[in-house]
Write an enzyme that holds these catalytic residues in place. Sequence first.
Site, mmCIF file in Angstrom:
data_model
loop_
_atom_site.group_PDB
_atom_site.id
_atom_site.type_symbol
_atom_site.label_atom_id
_atom_site.label_comp_id
_atom_site.label_asym_id
_atom_site.label_seq_id
_atom_site.Cartn_x
_atom_site.Cartn_y
_atom_site.Cartn_z
ATOM 1 N N CYS A 117 -60.020 -53.267 2.243
ATOM 2 C CA CYS A 117 -62.121 -53.346 1.657
ATOM 3 C C CYS A 117 -62.861 -54.295 2.925
ATOM 4 O O CYS A 117 -64.447 -55.024 2.083
ATOM 5 C CB CYS A 117 -61.026 -55.467 1.546
ATOM 6 S SG CYS A 117 -59.985 -55.298 -0.093
ATOM 7 N N HIS A 260 -66.709 -60.108 1.869
ATOM 8 C CA HIS A 260 -65.928 -59.936 0.485
ATOM 9 C C HIS A 260 -65.737 -60.458 -0.438
ATOM 10 O O HIS A 260 -64.883 -62.123 -0.518
ATOM 11 C CB HIS A 260 -64.455 -59.058 1.365
ATOM 12 C CG HIS A 260 -63.780 -58.624 0.082
ATOM 13 N ND1 HIS A 260 -63.953 -58.209 -0.721
ATOM 14 C CD2 HIS A 260 -62.474 -58.707 0.244
ATOM 15 C CE1 HIS A 260 -63.078 -57.281 -1.468
ATOM 16 N NE2 HIS A 260 -61.485 -57.333 -0.800
ATOM 17 N N ASN A 290 -62.703 -58.440 -7.803
ATOM 18 C CA ASN A 290 -62.264 -58.057 -5.976
ATOM 19 C C ASN A 290 -62.478 -56.657 -6.405
ATOM 20 O O ASN A 290 -61.588 -55.555 -6.781
ATOM 21 C CB ASN A 290 -60.931 -58.310 -5.335
ATOM 22 C CG ASN A 290 -60.481 -57.697 -4.198
ATOM 23 O OD1 ASN A 290 -61.883 -56.620 -3.574
ATOM 24 N ND2 ASN A 290 -59.503 -57.768 -3.342
HETATM 25 N N1 ACO Z 1 -51.342 -66.484 -14.229
HETATM 26 C C1 ACO Z 1 -50.424 -67.124 -14.370
HETATM 27 N N2 ACO Z 1 -50.051 -67.669 -13.208
HETATM 28 C C2 ACO Z 1 -49.745 -66.796 -12.398
HETATM 29 C C3 ACO Z 1 -50.347 -65.748 -12.236
HETATM 30 C C4 ACO Z 1 -51.393 -65.505 -13.184
HETATM 31 N N3 ACO Z 1 -52.232 -64.579 -12.373
HETATM 32 N N4 ACO Z 1 -50.444 -64.516 -10.936
HETATM 33 C C5 ACO Z 1 -49.670 -65.970 -10.355
HETATM 34 N N5 ACO Z 1 -49.087 -66.729 -10.912
HETATM 35 C C6 ACO Z 1 -48.168 -68.067 -11.286
HETATM 36 C C7 ACO Z 1 -47.212 -67.240 -9.883
HETATM 37 O O1 ACO Z 1 -45.915 -66.887 -10.455
HETATM 38 C C8 ACO Z 1 -46.637 -68.966 -9.601
HETATM 39 O O2 ACO Z 1 -45.942 -69.417 -10.413
HETATM 40 P P1 ACO Z 1 -44.199 -69.975 -9.084
HETATM 41 O O3 ACO Z 1 -45.002 -71.715 -9.247
HETATM 42 O O4 ACO Z 1 -43.801 -70.381 -11.342
HETATM 43 O O5 ACO Z 1 -44.011 -69.413 -8.695
HETATM 44 C C9 ACO Z 1 -48.026 -69.821 -9.534
HETATM 45 O O6 ACO Z 1 -48.695 -68.613 -10.251
HETATM 46 C C10 ACO Z 1 -48.710 -69.923 -8.275
HETATM 47 O O7 ACO Z 1 -48.776 -68.572 -7.575
HETATM 48 P P2 ACO Z 1 -49.269 -68.864 -5.807
HETATM 49 O O8 ACO Z 1 -49.307 -67.969 -5.479
HETATM 50 O O9 ACO Z 1 -48.601 -69.459 -4.582
HETATM 51 O O10 ACO Z 1 -50.547 -68.867 -6.793
HETATM 52 P P3 ACO Z 1 -51.738 -69.480 -5.378
HETATM 53 O O11 ACO Z 1 -52.907 -70.623 -5.402
HETATM 54 O O12 ACO Z 1 -51.531 -68.753 -4.062
HETATM 55 O O13 ACO Z 1 -53.349 -68.004 -5.632
HETATM 56 C C11 ACO Z 1 -53.979 -65.380 -5.473
HETATM 57 C C12 ACO Z 1 -52.487 -66.243 -6.400
HETATM 58 C C13 ACO Z 1 -55.124 -66.025 -6.433
HETATM 59 C C14 ACO Z 1 -53.181 -64.479 -5.744
HETATM 60 C C15 ACO Z 1 -53.638 -66.004 -4.267
HETATM 61 O O14 ACO Z 1 -52.610 -66.323 -3.386
HETATM 62 C C16 ACO Z 1 -54.998 -65.570 -3.432
HETATM 63 O O15 ACO Z 1 -56.294 -65.312 -3.877
HETATM 64 N N6 ACO Z 1 -54.183 -64.539 -2.486
HETATM 65 C C17 ACO Z 1 -55.472 -63.469 -1.715
HETATM 66 C C18 ACO Z 1 -55.699 -61.920 -2.337
HETATM 67 C C19 ACO Z 1 -56.223 -61.607 -1.846
HETATM 68 O O16 ACO Z 1 -57.263 -61.627 -1.666
HETATM 69 N N7 ACO Z 1 -55.760 -60.199 -1.658
HETATM 70 C C20 ACO Z 1 -57.176 -59.182 -1.607
HETATM 71 C C21 ACO Z 1 -56.524 -58.350 -0.789
HETATM 72 S S1 ACO Z 1 -57.793 -57.213 -0.833
HETATM 73 C C22 ACO Z 1 -57.739 -55.525 -0.570
HETATM 74 O O17 ACO Z 1 -57.485 -55.205 0.645
HETATM 75 C C23 ACO Z 1 -57.024 -55.267 -1.658
#
Ligand code: ACO
Length: 333
Positions: A117, A260, A290
Amino acid sequence: MKQKIHAVIKGIGSYVPSKRVSNDDLAKLVDTSDEWIYSHTGIKNRHIAAENEATSDLAVQAAQRALEKAGCPASMVDLILVATATPDYLGFPSTACIVQDRIGAENAGAMDIVAACTGFIYGIETARVFIETGTYKHVLVIGAETLSKITDWKDRNTCVLFGDGAGAALLTACEEVSPKRGVLTSYLASYGKDAEVLLRPVGGTRVPFVPGTTPPEDMFLRMNGRKVYTFAVSVLGKTIETLLKKTGLSLQDIRYIVPHQANVRIIEACAKRLDIPLEKFFLNIEEFANTSAASIPIALTDMERQGLLHPGDLILTVGFGGGLTYGGNILYW
Ligand code: ACO
């Protein structure tokens, strides 16, 4: 007085596939909801490439639009840099070579940049150095991705986050004593220690693909979302502070920060930590999700279309991604 050569963005352009997929559409595929996705990420829609559409197809469209905007024929381009984590082919040929042929840039060198990214930010800095040293006059920097092709559409943790698209910028050498235009500075950084936080585990030379043995899902992108989140919030702030310190500028001097577009909550946390008003950040993640290396040039093109960019404005780009990589640029528009 010797005139310094500056690398000026002469034209930008972007392209996203026509297929638009909403959160409600995704809720039919995996156990998720519009409410969860929007509240956790700020995403409502994403654009997804057709089955026969590869990364170079999107890159070519964006590149042609940027060249047209710049009024520069493809034959004048000296170097093409394609930042992508989703190349048409593994290893070679580079996606940049395919773009070079398709746009008719018969006099250009071509190579890909692999910084996930942060790739477009790395590309802008690479172009700046080639131009300021007098090596090249016209460098085409493209960020292009079809993340949908390496996404596990059964994994709700990742499939809701990404979209496909491409954005391009033509940088041109400009000799003036003190132009208030062009790339002012950049900051490029990496943290390979946490490489496994965001990776495609199988298909390279570390764990090659073995026909009949490799589980198909191992070919997809894997991510530890929480670790990426924590990393992102910390390095976005660090990058903004480093760029300002390097240039002696203050936040008040910066017209817009173009981050980003990974997750609105990451941007909000960074804004809060640095006490920056959220309005200073340009956000369009709601429509495109993203798009990795394409997200910043797509955002810049969007801003130009909305009349938000004016000559002399200072724009700060900032990003992070797989590698792990991070960094930013300060641009005089
Ligand atoms: N729909 C419903 N529930 C979901 C989903 C979904 N799509 N995805 C995860 N959950 C659930 C999980 O299973 C978890 O359930 P549990 O508590 O029963 O285990 C709950 O939601 C909370 O999960 P968390 O991982 O704590 O959710 P969080 O608030 O951290 O959000 C997210 C997750 C959006 C992925 C966040 O961590 C994030 O944005 N991280 C950065 C990701 C990113 O930017 N990636 C790109 C990198 S760039 C590149 O190089 C491609």
